[in-house]
Each structure stands twice: as structure tokens, then as C-alpha cells.
Design a protein around this motif. Structure first.
Motif, PDB file in Angstrom:
ATOM      1  N   ASN A 207     -13.105  38.547  36.536  1.00  0.00           N
ATOM      2  CA  ASN A 207     -12.671  39.935  36.391  1.00  0.00           C
ATOM      3  C   ASN A 207     -12.968  40.438  34.972  1.00  0.00           C
ATOM      4  O   ASN A 207     -12.307  40.026  34.016  1.00  0.00           O
ATOM      5  CB  ASN A 207     -11.173  40.031  36.686  1.00  0.00           C
ATOM      6  N   PRO A 208     -13.949  41.294  34.794  1.00  0.00           N
ATOM      7  CA  PRO A 208     -14.280  41.733  33.433  1.00  0.00           C
ATOM      8  C   PRO A 208     -13.446  42.904  32.931  1.00  0.00           C
ATOM      9  O   PRO A 208     -13.652  43.367  31.822  1.00  0.00           O
ATOM     10  CB  PRO A 208     -15.756  42.155  33.572  1.00  0.00           C
ATOM     11  N   PHE A 209     -12.491  43.388  33.749  1.00  0.00           N
ATOM     12  CA  PHE A 209     -11.788  44.619  33.406  1.00  0.00           C
ATOM     13  C   PHE A 209     -10.332  44.398  32.992  1.00  0.00           C
ATOM     14  O   PHE A 209      -9.622  45.362  32.753  1.00  0.00           O
ATOM     15  CB  PHE A 209     -11.833  45.591  34.593  1.00  0.00           C
ATOM     16  N   ASN A 210      -9.884  43.147  32.922  1.00  0.00           N
ATOM     17  CA  ASN A 210      -8.495  42.892  32.590  1.00  0.00           C
ATOM     18  C   ASN A 210      -8.255  43.224  31.119  1.00  0.00           C
ATOM     19  O   ASN A 210      -8.855  42.626  30.229  1.00  0.00           O
ATOM     20  CB  ASN A 210      -8.163  41.422  32.869  1.00  0.00           C
ATOM     21  N   ALA A 211      -7.366  44.166  30.870  1.00  0.00           N
ATOM     22  CA  ALA A 211      -7.105  44.598  29.497  1.00  0.00           C
ATOM     23  C   ALA A 211      -6.423  43.515  28.669  1.00  0.00           C
ATOM     24  O   ALA A 211      -6.427  43.582  27.439  1.00  0.00           O
ATOM     25  CB  ALA A 211      -6.239  45.857  29.514  1.00  0.00           C
ATOM     26  N   TYR A 433       3.949  38.904  25.903  1.00  0.00           N
ATOM     27  CA  TYR A 433       3.565  39.758  27.013  1.00  0.00           C
ATOM     28  C   TYR A 433       4.781  39.982  27.899  1.00  0.00           C
ATOM     29  O   TYR A 433       5.601  39.079  28.098  1.00  0.00           O
ATOM     30  CB  TYR A 433       2.448  39.131  27.855  1.00  0.00           C
ATOM     31  N   SER A 434       4.854  41.179  28.446  1.00  0.00           N
ATOM     32  CA  SER A 434       5.911  41.530  29.400  1.00  0.00           C
ATOM     33  C   SER A 434       5.275  42.058  30.673  1.00  0.00           C
ATOM     34  O   SER A 434       4.269  42.784  30.626  1.00  0.00           O
ATOM     35  CB  SER A 434       6.849  42.596  28.816  1.00  0.00           C
ATOM     36  N   THR A 435       5.869  41.690  31.796  1.00  0.00           N
ATOM     37  CA  THR A 435       5.393  42.135  33.098  1.00  0.00           C
ATOM     38  C   THR A 435       6.524  42.872  33.801  1.00  0.00           C
ATOM     39  O   THR A 435       7.608  42.311  33.991  1.00  0.00           O
ATOM     40  CB  THR A 435       4.928  40.949  33.953  1.00  0.00           C
ATOM     41  N   LEU A 436       6.260  44.118  34.154  1.00  0.00           N
ATOM     42  CA  LEU A 436       7.282  44.976  34.764  1.00  0.00           C
ATOM     43  C   LEU A 436       6.800  45.395  36.146  1.00  0.00           C
ATOM     44  O   LEU A 436       5.686  45.885  36.312  1.00  0.00           O
ATOM     45  CB  LEU A 436       7.531  46.211  33.892  1.00  0.00           C
ATOM     46  N   THR A 437       7.661  45.192  37.144  1.00  0.00           N
ATOM     47  CA  THR A 437       7.375  45.619  38.512  1.00  0.00           C
ATOM     48  C   THR A 437       8.239  46.838  38.825  1.00  0.00           C
ATOM     49  O   THR A 437       9.468  46.792  38.710  1.00  0.00           O
ATOM     50  CB  THR A 437       7.685  44.504  39.523  1.00  0.00           C
ATOM     51  N   THR A 438       7.585  47.924  39.187  1.00  0.00           N
ATOM     52  CA  THR A 438       8.314  49.139  39.512  1.00  0.00           C
ATOM     53  C   THR A 438       7.698  49.774  40.748  1.00  0.00           C
ATOM     54  O   THR A 438       6.575  50.281  40.710  1.00  0.00           O
ATOM     55  CB  THR A 438       8.297  50.130  38.330  1.00  0.00           C
ATOM     56  N   LEU A 440       5.581  50.331  43.729  1.00  0.00           N
ATOM     57  CA  LEU A 440       4.293  49.781  44.149  1.00  0.00           C
ATOM     58  C   LEU A 440       3.409  49.400  42.968  1.00  0.00           C
ATOM     59  O   LEU A 440       2.276  48.971  43.163  1.00  0.00           O
ATOM     60  CB  LEU A 440       3.552  50.803  45.025  1.00  0.00           C
ATOM     61  N   HIS A 441       3.919  49.511  41.744  1.00  0.00           N
ATOM     62  CA  HIS A 441       3.095  49.302  40.559  1.00  0.00           C
ATOM     63  C   HIS A 441       3.569  48.070  39.776  1.00  0.00           C
ATOM     64  O   HIS A 441       4.754  47.748  39.745  1.00  0.00           O
ATOM     65  CB  HIS A 441       3.149  50.533  39.642  1.00  0.00           C
ATOM     66  N   VAL A 442       2.587  47.407  39.145  1.00  0.00           N
ATOM     67  CA  VAL A 442       2.863  46.304  38.222  1.00  0.00           C
ATOM     68  C   VAL A 442       2.250  46.669  36.881  1.00  0.00           C
ATOM     69  O   VAL A 442       1.045  46.937  36.785  1.00  0.00           O
ATOM     70  CB  VAL A 442       2.286  44.973  38.731  1.00  0.00           C
ATOM     71  N   VAL A 443       3.077  46.726  35.840  1.00  0.00           N
ATOM     72  CA  VAL A 443       2.620  47.086  34.498  1.00  0.00           C
ATOM     73  C   VAL A 443       2.766  45.855  33.606  1.00  0.00           C
ATOM     74  O   VAL A 443       3.836  45.233  33.559  1.00  0.00           O
ATOM     75  CB  VAL A 443       3.440  48.262  33.922  1.00  0.00           C
ATOM     76  N   ARG A 444       1.683  45.502  32.914  1.00  0.00           N
ATOM     77  CA  ARG A 444       1.705  44.347  32.001  1.00  0.00           C
ATOM     78  C   ARG A 444       1.277  44.832  30.622  1.00  0.00           C
ATOM     79  O   ARG A 444       0.220  45.447  30.469  1.00  0.00           O
ATOM     80  CB  ARG A 444       0.764  43.264  32.509  1.00  0.00           C
ATOM     81  N   PHE A 445       2.096  44.553  29.622  1.00  0.00           N
ATOM     82  CA  PHE A 445       1.801  45.025  28.268  1.00  0.00           C
ATOM     83  C   PHE A 445       2.267  43.976  27.263  1.00  0.00           C
ATOM     84  O   PHE A 445       3.081  43.095  27.563  1.00  0.00           O
ATOM     85  CB  PHE A 445       2.492  46.382  28.003  1.00  0.00           C
ATOM     86  N   GLY A 446       1.705  44.052  26.059  1.00  0.00           N
ATOM     87  CA  GLY A 446       2.079  43.091  25.033  1.00  0.00           C
ATOM     88  C   GLY A 446       1.138  43.154  23.854  1.00  0.00           C
ATOM     89  O   GLY A 446       0.388  44.109  23.667  1.00  0.00           O
TER      90      GLY A 446
END
Length: 518
Positions: A207-211, A433-438, A440-446
Motif C-alpha cells: 500500500n503506497p498511500f498509507n500516511a 499513534y492513536s486509533t479512533l473508531t467513530t 463507519l470511520h477509522v481515524v489514525r493519527f500520531g
């Protein structure tokens, strides 16, 4: 029964009016077959593709006007043959898997052996299946072309960490950057792979698009190691091989010595039931390899002498890695892992044209400390904190106090020009890193912070290098005098690099050394 005397008389004399001899019957049969052959024809040919490649196993069917058919298959050379054909018009159909069928009308003439070659066109079929997917998942584990290896899949891979890394890199394929796919162990960048028995899972992601990645995701190799379990478990292995079954190298008079010993194991179990566990794995590898030297040198009398020798090149490698898992509370887990590896090699650099005096020693050692803390902040949010410290040291030791002499296509002698070279590298890395499920969406930031400190000392080529090559020089007689032509000029001739070196030693100190070909 009465019979035609003329036929019998033609085929052979008979001994009785009431019987016909075997030769007579044979001759009659031959005449009958010849007559039949004269009234029929045959067809042959070769089946090829558009690039003149042979097509074996092609179905060849010949259909007459009355719908009768004859069929055959082409052989390994693409040839087909159909015999005893009644004269007339036929439809020739040729078909093969992966090719477009060919259908033509041909004429069969009585008594003729016709040749008809057929060329089939290649047919490419492509199927596209459209599914009723209503969502797009960009998670690494859900990537369509990701490859996950577990359990039995890992068993077929090499046990040696270097060979295992090469195999995984080959499966990962091409990737961005000059160093190929990046390798991550438990989410942290790694210089080397852990032993195979400590690996729980390998995921090769495309996967070349993973931020989350700091480089293109193509060819990324993620490795997850095993935690300690609730029961004590252990395993061990031992591999051994030597030169007993090896063939002799044709460039040495005797079979070169070789021996490899590789052993190790792992042990895991609980420290505190359902709260803390450990996992320890270790390996030790000894390889007594060899280097083949096949050169041409000059003896003390400056005569050309072949030099063939086998030099022992021992290699040692040790690896130890303990891991500790601790459940701080129902929502927090801590993993601590330390690994130490050391590799040492002797007599490196002496092989082919390089003489044993150019050998040098080298060693590499790596120490890695990893801390990973996972916190369940809420039923919909997870936070991961990772820290890694890596200390690496590479040391090379060889003689650079004397010059290197390179005589092209003959030998290389003198110092190795390595000196005491040392490279120290300290790297650290901190991730959160934090992973938040809300819904239908999954947000990952860090964020990630890295630091590096490198100290490199390399006294390369402090002794200097002399290179000798061939060329044109005056021809010398048996007394090492210049040969002159009828006009009194030197006779020039091509000389080898070894002859150039010999003349340099022979005429060293003389002012006319260069004029003499030195």
C-alpha cells in the motif's frame, strides 16, 4: 474353387489347382493396396503460431462434403498427417487452447501427397469481476495485494536471518528508494531480522498511500514477534555440514576445507500467571569458509610462477534476544525487548588475484532496546507508544602501512589499505499513534521523532597504491639489452603487466628504467 490362372501365374507358381500359396496371396494384396493408394490421396502439414513457434497437441479435423470426418493431433514437432483420403473438397479445421481456430477449404487429389501448413493466431482473454463492494478499506491488513505469512508458511523459509531477509525482500518485489523494501519489527525500523522461531507473523504490504509510513509503502515488510505464553515452551535446532560431499574447486590441487555449524533455540513461559511472561531466543553460527587464490607472481629470481592457495576464512555470529511482556492493568500493556548480535570474520579480502598478505579482519555488533506500551483509552480509542534505541559498531583492521601493488590480471600484493577503520552509530526513535473508531470511520493519527549520531573513521589507502599494466615497450634480448633494428632504432613489442612489473624490479634505480619498459 476355380480362380484366375493369369493372376496366379503373375504372382507366383502354384503347386495345386485347388490351393493358392502364401506368396501368391501376399503379391495380390500388394497389388490391391497399390491400386487403392493410386485412387486416394493424403494430407500433411505443420501447425505453428504467428512467430513460427511449434504448436503440439492441436486438434486437426477434416470434414468431407458428405459430413464424414477424420481427425488427428499434431505431434511434438507440430506435424499432422491424414492418409487414405477420397479425392474431393474438404473443410480443414485446426484448433488449440489459447489460439483462434482456423477453418479452410482444401482439395485432395488422387495419388498426391499434399502439404498444407496452418498458422494459428494467439487469443488473449481477460476476465473482470465487479463485486458489490460499498466501502474502501485502506488498512494494511485489508490490502488486496498484501501477503501474510504465519505458522506453516514461515516453516518453508530459510532459518538463517540473512537468507530470510533476502527471501522476504524477493517476495516484496521492487519498491521506492535504493535500499529496497523497509523492514519493521514490532512497528519499529530494524537493521536485521530476528530469528525465525521468534517471529509470529510477517506481512508484506504494497500500500503506497498509507500516511503513517514515512516512505512509499511498496515493499514494506512488517514483522511481529511472539510474546511469552501461559505455559513453558521450548525448541532447539542444530545444523551441520562440511566439505565431505563437496567437489574440488578446479583451480586448486586439493579440496578446500569447509565446515558450518549452526545451532540455537528458544524458551518461553509465564513469570506471573496471566500477568507477565518472557520469551528468550539465541543462536550461534560458525562457518569455516575458504577463499581460493589463483594468481601469477614472480619468484625471488623474477621468474613467472603460478600461485594457487586455499585460505581459511572463519566467520562467527552470535545472537541473543530476551523479551518481557507485562500487563500493567486491564487497559495498559508493556513490552520490553533487548537484542544483541555480534559477527566476526577473519582473512577477508584475500581471494582471486589478492594474495594472503592483503587479508584483514572485520566485526560488527548491534544492540537494540525496545519499549512498547499499549493503552486502551476507551472502547473506541487505542494509543500506542513505541521507543527504540540502537547502538551499532563496525570495526575493520588491516595493514595500511605499506603500499598495495596491483599487477593487472596477475596478482595484488602489499597492504590491504584498510587500517583501523571504525564506524559507530547511535539511533533512537519515539512513536506515538492513536486509533479512533467513530461510526463507519477509522481515524489514525500520531507523530514520530528520530535522531541519529554517526562517528566514522576510515584511514583508507594511507599506504598508497601502485598499478602496473601492459603496453608497448622495447624488446630485450637474453642479457636484458634493447634489441635494435637495422636503422639502430629500438624494436618495440607489446608486453604484459607482469613483464612491466618485472622490468621495474630489474632496472629499479637506473635512470633509463622507463626507457627499458619499467
Amino acid at each position: 474353387k476355380p480362380y484366375d490362372r493369369s493372376v496366379v501365374g503373375y504372382c507366383g507358381a502354384n503347386r495345386s489347382r485347388n490351393s493358392v500359396s502364401f506368396p501368391s496371396v501376399l503379391c495380390c494384396l500388394c497389388l490391391f493396396l497399390a491400386a487403392q493408394q493410386a485412387r486416394t490421396g493424403s494430407l500433411t502439414g505443420r501447425i505453428t503460431d504467428e512467430r513460427e513457434g511449434l504448436i503440439p497437441g492441436a486438434q486437426v479435423t477434416l470434414t468431407a462434403s458428405d459430413a464424414t470426418q477424420k481427425s488427428t493431433l499434431s505431434n511434438a514437432q507440430g506435424l499432422y498427417t491424414l492418409a487414405s483420403l477420397t479425392p474431393g473438397k474438404y473443410t480443414l479445421r485446426v484448433s488449440a487452447k489459447g489460439f483462434a481456430a482456423s477453418e479452410q477449404t482444401i482439395d485432395v487429389v488422387a495419388g498426391e501427397h499434399s502439404t498444407h501448413n496452418v498458422v494459428l493466431s494467439i487469443v488473449l482473454e481477460e476476465k473482470v469481476t465487479i463485486t458489490d463492494e460499498k466501502s474502501l478499506n485502506v488498512d494494511n491488513a485489508s490490502n488486496a495485494d498484501a501477503l501474510t505469512l504465519r505458522d506453516k508458511d514461515l516453516d518453508i523459509l530459510p532459518d538463517d536471518p540473512e537468507a530470510l531477509a533476502a527471501a522476504l525482500q524477493a517476495m516484496a518485489g521492487p519498491s521506492a528508494g535504493p535500499d529496497g523494501g523497509a523492514i519493521y519489527v514490532d512497528g519499529l525500523t530494524a537493521n536485521r531480522l530476528p530469528p525465525k522461531q521468534s517471529i509470529r507473523e510477517v506481512r508484506i504490504n504494497q500500500n503506497p498511500f498509507n500516511a503513517e509510513n514515512d516512505r512509499m509503502g511498496s515493499g514494506r515488510i512488517d514483522i511481529a514477534t511472539r510474546p511469552g505464553l501461559d505455559k513453558f515452551r521450548g525448541s532447539s535446532f542444530f545444523n551441520f555440514s562440511d566439505e565431505s560431499l563437496n567437489s574440488r574447486n578446479p583451480f586448486v590441487p586439493q579440496r578446500a576445507p569447509f565446515q558450518a555449524r549452526h545451532f540455537g533455540g528458544s524458551f518461553s513461559g509465564p513469570v506471573v500467571a496471566k500477568r507477565a511472561s518472557f520469551f528468550v531466543d539465541a543462536q550461534y553460527r560458525v562457518v569455516d569458509d575458504n577463499a581460493i587464490i589463483n594468481a601469477t607472481i614472480l619468484d625471488p629470481s623474477l621468474l613467472v610462477t603460478p600461485f594457487r592457495e586455499t585460505l581459511l576464512t572463519p566467520n562467527r555470529n552470535v545472537y541473543v534476544s530476551p523479551r518481557f511482556d507485562y500487563l500493567l492493568n486491564p487497559n495498559n500493556t508493556l513490552v520490553a525487548r533487548y537484542s544483541y548480535s555480534h559477527t566476526a570474520a577473519e582473512n577477508v579480502g584475500a581471494a582471486d588475484f589478492s594474495l594472503p598478505e592483503r587479508a584483514y579482519d572485520r566485526s560488527n555488533s548491534d544492540q537494540i532496546l525496545q519499549l512498547i506500551e499499549t493503552a486502551v483509552l476507551s472502547p473506541t480509542m487505542i494509543n500506542e507508544t513505541r521507543f527504540q534505541y540502537l547502538h551499532s559498531r563496525a570495526l575493520q583492521s588491516g595493514n595500511n602501512s605499506i603500499p598495495t601493488i596491483t599487477v593487472q590480471d596477475s596478482f595484488i600484493s602489499g597492504g590491504s589499505q584498510i587500517g583501523r577503520a571504525e564506524a559507530r552509530e547511535d539511533r533512537w526513535e519515539l512513536q506515538n499513534y492513536s486509533t479512533l473508531t467513530t461510526g463507519l470511520h477509522v481515524v489514525r493519527f500520531g507523530a514520530r521523532v528520530r535522531g541519529v549520531r554517526i562517528t566514522d573513521v576510515s584511514p583508507q589507502n594511507f599506504g598508497g597504491t601502485f598499478v602496473f599494466s601492459g603496453g608497448i615497450a622495447p624488446q630485450l634480448d637474453a642479457n636484458n639489452k634493447i634489441v635494435l633494428d637495422t636503422n639502430g632504432n629500438p624494436v618495440l613489442a607489446p608486453i604484459t603487466s607482469l613483464d612491466r612489473y618485472r622490468r621495474t624490479l630489474l632496472f629499479q634505480g637506473r635512470p633509463d628504467m622507463r626507457a627499458l619498459g619499467g
